[in-house]
Scaffold this motif. Structure first.
Motif, short mmCIF file in Angstrom:
data_model
loop_
_atom_site.label_atom_id
_atom_site.label_comp_id
_atom_site.label_asym_id
_atom_site.label_seq_id
_atom_site.Cartn_x
_atom_site.Cartn_y
_atom_site.Cartn_z
N PRO A 189 43.28 -9.22 -72.03
CA PRO A 189 42.56 -8.10 -71.43
C PRO A 189 43.15 -6.76 -71.89
CG PRO A 189 44.10 -8.99 -69.85
CD PRO A 189 44.22 -9.83 -71.10
N VAL A 192 43.57 -2.92 -67.23
CA VAL A 192 42.60 -3.29 -66.21
C VAL A 192 42.38 -2.09 -65.28
CG1 VAL A 192 42.08 -4.89 -64.33
CG2 VAL A 192 43.30 -5.70 -66.38
N PRO A 236 38.13 -3.57 -68.59
CA PRO A 236 37.86 -4.75 -67.77
C PRO A 236 38.38 -4.58 -66.34
CG PRO A 236 39.70 -5.16 -69.24
CD PRO A 236 39.12 -3.85 -69.66
N THR A 237 37.82 -5.36 -65.44
CA THR A 237 38.22 -5.35 -64.03
C THR A 237 39.06 -6.59 -63.72
OG1 THR A 237 36.29 -6.58 -63.28
CG2 THR A 237 36.08 -4.16 -63.43
N GLU A 240 36.83 -9.61 -63.54
CA GLU A 240 36.43 -10.17 -64.83
C GLU A 240 37.55 -11.02 -65.44
OE1 GLU A 240 33.18 -6.87 -66.32
OE2 GLU A 240 35.30 -6.46 -66.60
N VAL A 241 38.78 -10.55 -65.32
CA VAL A 241 39.91 -11.32 -65.85
C VAL A 241 40.06 -12.63 -65.08
CG1 VAL A 241 42.40 -11.36 -66.22
CG2 VAL A 241 41.12 -9.25 -66.64
N THR A 244 37.20 -15.15 -65.77
CA THR A 244 37.38 -15.74 -67.09
C THR A 244 38.47 -16.79 -67.08
OG1 THR A 244 36.64 -13.70 -68.18
CG2 THR A 244 37.93 -15.24 -69.51
N LEU A 263 39.23 -9.91 -73.95
CA LEU A 263 38.66 -9.13 -72.85
C LEU A 263 39.01 -7.64 -73.02
CD1 LEU A 263 38.54 -12.06 -71.69
CD2 LEU A 263 38.88 -11.04 -69.44
N ALA A 265 37.00 -5.29 -73.99
CA ALA A 265 35.80 -4.45 -73.87
C ALA A 265 35.39 -3.83 -75.21
CB ALA A 265 35.99 -3.35 -72.81
#
Length: 270
Positions: A189, A192, A236-237, A240-241, A244, A263, A265
């Motif tokens: 990611p 975040v 990413p939030t 979302e992490v 996933t 991740l 973005a």
């Protein structure tokens, strides 16, 4: 037949009281896993555990220093004895380090801190859990890295080398553990966006970079300079992490190993 992604699985999350580790633990529990969260700060673990229990999930906490190899191995053995093995493991431990200092002003200690800290923790935790995985039961080891593994940006030498090291670790480990029916999948990611509000150390970590750009940390993350460097113009939030991670740990991702879930973005394009 249960529709839960991780029904009946046993998951060990080191750094389970942190922003990402806690978010993943909550989603794993929601998807039916028996979650064991491990960390150094009991109060942070308790917050996550209360949330999971309130939602009807099954969770246990353990206060263990991730760099104490005998203690980490003892805890993993106890979990495996209680559950018949370990199915999923994630190391979400954070290591405070420098970002923003160029080589001329960077000390050797500052350079080595993330390399030694992140990779030592990853080695200790992975070795402890992997011996209790595999065979017919299978297993999944998830790792966390950052876009710094591939970005060419000044001021992040130690961070970039540690991130690249974590991805190399996951890649080689996937080859080593595949014959034992254990998958290894990395998650990469970008910063975040809601992690600082969840207590992440990134609020302090990004302070120097944000100040140099004339922004607050939250402004930089929420539509500011760092977000504008992505294709999606956002970061990413935690959700979302975590979502996933649950997918990657499930049988739905059963053909995935030796790879990185990007991740970022669109900060990096594979």
């Amino acid at each position: 037949m249960s529709g839960l992604l991780l029904d009946g699985r046993t998951a060990v999350i080191h750094g389970g009281g942190g922003a990402i580790g806690g978010a993943v633990a909550r989603v794993f529990a929601r998807e039916g896993a028996w979650v064991f969260i491990v960390g150094r700060t009991q109060a942070k673990l308790d917050v996550v555990a209360r949330d999971i229990a309130a939602a009807g999930g099954v969770v246990e906490t353990a206060r263990v220093d991730v760099l104490d190899q005998p203690a980490v191995e003892k805890h993993a053995a106890e979990v495996a004895a209680a559950c018949g093995g370990i199915d999923i493991a994630l190391n979400a431990v954070s290591v405070p380090h420098d970002q923003g200092t160029l080589l001329a002003d960077l000390t050797l200690e500052e350079f080595m801190r993330p390399i030694d800290g992140f990779l030592r923790a990853l080695f200790v935790t992975t070795k402890a859990v992997a011996r209790h995985m595999g065979g017919e039961r299978g297993g999944v080891v998830l790792t966390l890295s950052e876009p710094g593994s591939k970005l060419a940006v000044g001021g992040i030498l130690g961070h970039s080398v540690s991130a690249a090291g974590k991805e190399a670790f996951a890649r080689v480990l996937a080859a080593e553990l595949a014959p034992r029916n254990i998958r290894v999948v990395g998650i990469r990611p970008h910063a975040v966006v809601d992690a600082p509000a969840a207590g992440s150390y990134t609020r302090e970590l990004f302070g120097q970079i944000a100040a140099a750009a004339g922004e607050s940390v939250q402004d930089m993350l929420d539509g500011g300079g760092m977000a504008q460097g992505t294709l999606l113009k956002r970061l990413p939030t935690l959700s979302e992490v975590a979502e996933t991670a649950a997918f990657l740990a499930s049988d739905r991702a059963g053909a995935m190993t030796g790879t990185i879930a990007n991740l970022s973005a669109g900060a990096l394009v594979d």
